[in-house]
Write a protein that holds these residues in place. Structure first.
Motif, PDB file in Angstrom:
ATOM      1  N   ALA A  92       0.831  -1.206   0.000  1.00 52.34           N
ATOM      2  CA  ALA A  92       0.000   0.000   0.000  1.00 52.34           C
ATOM      3  C   ALA A  92       0.865   1.255   0.000  1.00 52.34           C
ATOM      4  CB  ALA A  92      -0.936  -0.008   1.203  1.00 52.34           C
ATOM      5  N   GLU A  93       1.888   1.269   0.834  1.00 52.46           N
ATOM      6  CA  GLU A  93       2.710   2.466   0.958  1.00 52.46           C
ATOM      7  C   GLU A  93       3.666   2.629  -0.226  1.00 52.46           C
ATOM      8  OE1 GLU A  93       2.715   3.049   5.782  1.00 52.46           O
ATOM      9  OE2 GLU A  93       4.481   2.126   4.857  1.00 52.46           O
ATOM     10  N   ASP A  94       4.317   1.544  -0.640  1.00 52.37           N
ATOM     11  CA  ASP A  94       5.289   1.643  -1.729  1.00 52.37           C
ATOM     12  C   ASP A  94       4.641   2.088  -3.035  1.00 52.37           C
ATOM     13  OD1 ASP A  94       7.345   0.874  -0.098  1.00 52.37           O
ATOM     14  OD2 ASP A  94       7.588  -1.134  -0.926  1.00 52.37           O
ATOM     15  N   TYR A  95       3.494   1.524  -3.359  1.00 54.12           N
ATOM     16  CA  TYR A  95       2.879   1.850  -4.641  1.00 54.12           C
ATOM     17  C   TYR A  95       2.124   3.175  -4.598  1.00 54.12           C
ATOM     18  CZ  TYR A  95       4.536  -2.482  -6.553  1.00 54.12           C
ATOM     19  OH  TYR A  95       5.368  -3.477  -7.013  1.00 54.12           O
ATOM     20  N   ALA A  96       1.651   3.594  -3.437  1.00 57.81           N
ATOM     21  CA  ALA A  96       1.117   4.952  -3.331  1.00 57.81           C
ATOM     22  C   ALA A  96       2.239   5.972  -3.502  1.00 57.81           C
ATOM     23  CB  ALA A  96       0.410   5.145  -1.987  1.00 57.81           C
ATOM     24  N   MET A  97       3.411   5.673  -2.952  1.00 57.17           N
ATOM     25  CA  MET A  97       4.564   6.564  -3.154  1.00 57.17           C
ATOM     26  C   MET A  97       4.921   6.646  -4.632  1.00 57.17           C
ATOM     27  SD  MET A  97       6.891   8.554  -1.867  1.00 57.17           S
ATOM     28  CE  MET A  97       7.056   8.198  -0.107  1.00 57.17           C
ATOM     29  N   LEU A  98       4.955   5.500  -5.313  1.00 55.48           N
ATOM     30  CA  LEU A  98       5.233   5.495  -6.745  1.00 55.48           C
ATOM     31  C   LEU A  98       4.171   6.269  -7.512  1.00 55.48           C
ATOM     32  CD1 LEU A  98       6.857   4.507  -9.197  1.00 55.48           C
ATOM     33  CD2 LEU A  98       5.503   2.394  -9.132  1.00 55.48           C
ATOM     34  N   GLN A  99       2.936   6.170  -7.065  1.00 57.38           N
ATOM     35  CA  GLN A  99       1.846   6.908  -7.710  1.00 57.38           C
ATOM     36  C   GLN A  99       2.108   8.411  -7.656  1.00 57.38           C
ATOM     37  OE1 GLN A  99      -1.950   6.722  -5.698  1.00 57.38           O
ATOM     38  NE2 GLN A  99      -3.057   6.341  -7.599  1.00 57.38           N
ATOM     39  N   HIS A 100       2.548   8.901  -6.510  1.00 62.90           N
ATOM     40  CA  HIS A 100       2.848  10.326  -6.375  1.00 62.90           C
ATOM     41  C   HIS A 100       4.064  10.721  -7.217  1.00 62.90           C
ATOM     42  CE1 HIS A 100       0.093  11.744  -3.158  1.00 62.90           C
ATOM     43  NE2 HIS A 100       0.065  10.454  -2.839  1.00 62.90           N
ATOM     44  N   LEU A 101       5.123   9.914  -7.169  1.00 63.10           N
ATOM     45  CA  LEU A 101       6.347  10.245  -7.892  1.00 63.10           C
ATOM     46  C   LEU A 101       6.127  10.272  -9.408  1.00 63.10           C
ATOM     47  CD1 LEU A 101       8.978   8.175  -5.882  1.00 63.10           C
ATOM     48  CD2 LEU A 101       8.747  10.667  -5.923  1.00 63.10           C
TER      49      LEU A 101
END
Length: 390
Positions: A92-101
C-alpha cells in the motif's frame, strides 16, 4: 488500447556469443529498454518481481521510481507484484509513493509468482497461497480505500487505527490487475472488486485462457460493474521481428532452442502454432495479434515479451523500433476502430479520477458491492477463501 512490453529480468547467456551479462548490465539494460519503449510510442513498461537467480528485479518500485524520473508519458507497471509474500501494508505504501512520484503514471499486477520456494523465504507457507492472496488483497484494499484501518486476519498481526502513508494520489487508489495462468479463483477475485484481469498466455494454448477470461467477464457482470464485454482485460504475447520471416526464424532459433523456459519442449514451429509467440515479419505479428480479439473479445492492454533468453540489448532495441514503426500504429488503429464506444479503453489515473468525481456527484444507482465488506458477508467469499470459480 494500450500497448507495452514486460520484462522478467532474466540473466541468461547469449547462446550465439557465450556472453553472460552481469547483474548490473542487465538492470541498466532494462532501464534503457523501458526508456526506448516510450521513445518509440509504446504506452506501458512492466517489470516482474523475482527473488531468485537468474532474475534481477527483486525491487520493482525502486526500478519504476527511477523510471518515473526518466520518462514523461510511459505508464509504469509490474507484471507480478507478489501479493502472497509481500506485506499488504508495504505494498500500500510503496505503490502509493510510486503513484505520487509518477504523477499517476502507474498501476500494478498482483500475482502469486511461479517460484514455490519464495514462500518460506518470506515466512509464509506455500500451501496457504490462495487464502493468503484473498486476505492480503482484502487488507490492501482497506488500506487504500479507508483513512483509518482497524483489522485482524489470519496471517499477520492486527492493525489498530492505522493509516498508511502517503494516501493514494487524488484519493484514487492505483489500478490493479490480477494475473493468473491457471487459477479461476483469481479471475473471481478480480471480478468481485471490478479490477482488471491479465492473462499472460505466452506458454499455454489460447483455449485455456479463453475459459479464464470468460469466467472473469461473466462474474464481472454478476457483481454489477458493467456488462461482460466491458470488463478490463489484458493479454500477454511474445514476438521476435525482422523485416522478413526467414531472417526472424533464423536469428531467433538458437535463443528459443537454448532458453530454459522452452528447453526440450515443442519445436519453434510447433510452439508458434500453439501459443501467441510470433517469430516473423511485422505483418505476421499484426495478423496474429489481431486474432486475439476474435478469441478473447475487446480488451484494453496488449503486452509483449521481447527481452528474454539472452537476447542482446542492441537486438531488443531493434525489436522496439520495428514495433513502434510498423506494428503498434496499425494494431492501435485497427483495434480501436473495432471496439464499441461503450467498451472502455486502457485504464489511466486521469480517467479514474474523472470517473470518481462524476460518481460522487451522481445519485447512487444499483451500487456495486463494496470492496470493504467483511469477508464473511462478501458474495463469493467464505471464511476468507474464494468460491464460485469453475
Amino acid at each position: 488500447m494500450q500497448f507495452g512490453i514486460f520484462s522478467v529480468g532474466d540473466v541468461t547467456t547469449d547462446p550465439t556469443t557465450g556472453h553472460t551479462p552481469t547483474e548490473a548490465e542487465r538492470i541498466k539494460a532494462m532501464m534503457t529498454i523501458a526508456k526506448h519503449a516510450e521513445d518509440v510510442g509504446l504506452d506501458v513498461f512492466a517489470t516482474g518481481e523475482h527473488h531468485n537467480e537468474p532474475f534481477v528485479p527483486s525491487s520493482p518500485t525502486t526500478m519504476l521510481g527511477y523510471l518515473a524520473a526518466q520518462t514523461s508519458r510511459l505508464i509504469l507497471s509490474t507484471s507480478t507484484t507478489l501479493i502472497t509474500t509481500n506485506d499488504p501494508v508495504k505494498i500500500a505504501e510503496d505503490y502509493a509513493m510510486l503513484q505520487h512520484l509518477s504523477d499517476g503514471r502507474m498501476d500494478l499486477m498482483l500475482g502469486r509468482g511461479n517460484t514455490s520456494p519464495v514462500y518460506p523465504w518470506f515466512g509464509q507457507d506455500g500451501r496457504n497461497a490462495l487464502p493468503l492472496t484473498v486476505e492480503n488483497y482484502q487488507l490492501l484494499r482497506e488500506l487504500w480505500d479507508n483513512h483509518t484501518v482497524s483489522w485482524e486476519g489470519r496471517f499477520r498481526t492486527p492493525l489498530q487505527s492505522f493509516t498508511s502513508t502517503p494516501r493514494p494520489l487524488d484519493g484514487v487508489a492505483p489500478f490493479v490487475w490480477h494475473g493468473s495462468i491457471r487459477t479461476p479463483q483469481i479471475a473471481e477475485l478480480a471480478a468481485y472488486y471490478g479490477d482488471g484481469f491479465f492473462a499472460n498466455h505466452i506458454f499455454w494454448p489460447k483455449e485455456h485462457f479463453a475459459k479464464l477470461i470468460g469466467l472473469y467477464r461473466e462474474r464481472y457482470e454478476h457483481y454489477g460493474h458493467g456488462r461482460a464485454d466491458q470488463a478490463i482485460v489484458g493479454l500477454g504475447g511474445q514476438v521476435f521481428l525482422r523485416k522478413n520471416s526467414q531472417d526472424a526464424v533464423r536469428e531467433f532459433r538458437p535463443y528459443f532452442d537454448n532458453a530454459p523456459v522452452y528447453g526440450n519442449g515443442p519445436s519453434l514451429e510447433d510452439f508458434t502454432d500453439m501459443t501467441p509467440l510470433t517469430v516473423g515479419s511485422p505483418q505476421e505479428v499484426i495478423d496474429k495479434t489481431l486474432t486475439f480479439r476474435e478469441t478473447f473479445g475487446d480488451y484494453q492492454r496488449q503486452m509483449f515479451l521481447i527481452d528474454h533468453a539472452g537476447l542482446p540489448l542492441a537486438t531488443v532495441l531493434e525489436q522496439l523500433d520495428l514495433l513502434g514503426e510498423h506494428v503498434i500504429p496499425v494494431l492501435r488503429r485497427e483495434l480501436d476502430a473495432l471496439r464499441p464506444a461503450d467498451v472502455p479503453g486502457g485504464p489511466t489515473h486521469a480517467d479514474r479520477v474523472a470517473a470518481r468525481r462524476a460518481a460522487e456527484t451522481a445519485a447512487p444507482v444499483d451500487a456495486a458491492p463494496s470492496s470493504t465488506d467483511d469477508a464473511h458477508e462478501t458474495p463469493g467469499l467464505v471464511d476468507g477463501a474464494l468460491v464460485g470459480g469453475r
